[in-house]
Design an enzyme around this catalytic site. Structure first.
Site, PDB file in Angstrom:
ATOM      1  NE  ARG A  58      -3.555  -2.379   2.528  1.00  0.00           N
ATOM      2  CZ  ARG A  58      -3.214  -3.668   2.484  1.00  0.00           C
ATOM      3  NH1 ARG A  58      -1.942  -4.016   2.446  1.00  0.00           N
ATOM      4  NH2 ARG A  58      -4.147  -4.594   2.479  1.00  0.00           N
ATOM      5  CB  THR A  59       3.403   2.510   2.366  1.00  0.00           C
ATOM      6  OG1 THR A  59       2.563   2.271   3.500  1.00  0.00           O
ATOM      7  CG2 THR A  59       4.160   3.799   2.582  1.00  0.00           C
ATOM      8  CE  LYS A  86      25.774  -6.540  -5.964  1.00  0.00           C
ATOM      9  NZ  LYS A  86      26.162  -5.840  -7.216  1.00  0.00           N
ATOM     10  NE  ARG A 108       7.338   0.983   5.126  1.00  0.00           N
ATOM     11  CZ  ARG A 108       6.066   0.574   5.095  1.00  0.00           C
ATOM     12  NH1 ARG A 108       5.784  -0.677   4.735  1.00  0.00           N
ATOM     13  NH2 ARG A 108       5.089   1.401   5.404  1.00  0.00           N
ATOM     14  CG  HIS A 136       3.817   4.685   8.630  1.00  0.00           C
ATOM     15  ND1 HIS A 136       3.952   5.505   7.535  1.00  0.00           N
ATOM     16  CD2 HIS A 136       3.402   3.472   8.137  1.00  0.00           C
ATOM     17  CE1 HIS A 136       3.643   4.838   6.441  1.00  0.00           C
ATOM     18  NE2 HIS A 136       3.316   3.603   6.782  1.00  0.00           N
TER      19      HIS A 136
END
Length: 312
Positions: A58-59, A86, A108, A136
């Site tokens: 969704r975000t 890596k 995020r 958030h």
């Protein structure tokens, strides 16, 4: 009012006036998504990097659509496709991204505080799309936008948050934001999911689910954050649903015009029943719709916008 913030990192750093300004701007943006051609040239020539180090549906899609509807160029990078796998450090990765001259980085990350650190390392705008269990901000703002649309304001509303409060960045951001806007926030969860001292954030703790939802104007359910729990914090999902799940009988205790909200993803039959999730009180899909408009507003404002987007 002129919006002067370079970054959107949390709700706590936003004043009541700034929150109001963001919500007003988002309302102006919402109309764009209702057009036949859902695009305006507001951010043409701007580049937005979606730097997501955790899974998101969704975000991530909401931010991507928001950028595209403002005509920005959006580029998405996941953890599996970045050099972090890596062995590259987060600092080196974001400094590399910055050298390509993006205008905004949406980030995020699983570590609380990661977005704050990145904002110190780069000169472009940073929007926190969720950092660990901390914050958030865009989710809380879209939740507030949805409540404001349905209720007309926040002053005196009883908002009940039920679920995994300890591990929920959505809960923290909503408690701070809604309290700042004048709502009365009550939380409820098993004792193992209530952090000590949470009352200092501006909420009260209910002893049981029935007490929490009684006369509530808004009931916001939160999923159990199993991926963040070191061990299972309740006996079983069946017992959790019996004690803390929102079903029609419990919803009947709330105000007659109560809103039912959920940031998603839903675990039907655990924290919320299907009848409630798909019922007339639910505004869950409205939250998703408002998320695009709200994130359009954030892009516009951190890019230097001071009024609503041009309607041309």
């Amino acid at each position: 009012m002129r919006f002067t913030k370079k970054d959107i990192l949390d709700i706590d750093s936003l004043t009541r006036e700034e929150i109001t300004y963001i919500l007003d701007t988002a309302r102006g943006m919402k109309e764009i998504s209702q057009r036949a051609i859902k695009k305006v040239p507001t951010l043409r020539g701007k580049t937005i990097v979606l730097f997501f180090q955790e899974p998101s549906t969704r975000t991530k899609l909401s931010f991507e659509l928001a950028g595209k509807r403002l005509s920005a160029d959006t580029v998405a990078i996941s953890k599996s496709s970045s050099s972090i796998v890596k062995g590259e450090t987060l600092r080196d990765t974001v400094r590399t991204l910055e050298s390509m001259k993006p205008d905004i980085i949406v980030m995020r990350h699983s570590s609380s505080g990661a977005a704050y650190q990145v904002a110190k390392w780069v000169k472009c705008a940073v929007i926190n799309a969720g950092d660990g269990t901390h914050a958030h901000p865009s989710q809380a703002l879209l939740d507030m936008m949805t409540i404001q649309e349905e209720k007309g304001g926040f002053e005196g509303l009883k908002v009940s948050l039920v679920g995994d409060i300890s591990h929920s960045r959505v809960a923290r951001s909503n408690i701070i934001g809604l309290s700042r806007m004048g709502a009365r926030v009550t939380v409820c969860a098993p004792g193992t999911m209530i952090p000590m001292g949470i009352e200092q954030m501006g909420c009260t703790v209910a002893e049981d689910m029935d007490t929490c939802v009684t006369d509530a104007d808004v009931v916001m359910m939160l999923r159990i954050q199993k991926e963040r729990q070191g061990s299972l914090l309740f006996p079983s999902e069946r017992e959790y649903a019996a004690l803390y799940g929102l079903n029609p009988a419990r919803l009947a205790l709330a105000a007659k015009d109560a809103l039912v909200m959920h940031p998603g993803p839903l675990n039907r039959g655990v924290e919320i029943s299907t009848r409630v999730a798909d019922g007339e009180h639910a505004v869950i899909l409205d939250q998703v719709t408002n998320g695009v408009a709200l994130r359009m507003a954030l892009f516009y404002l951190v890019s230097g916008g001071t009024k609503h987007a041009d309607s041309n």
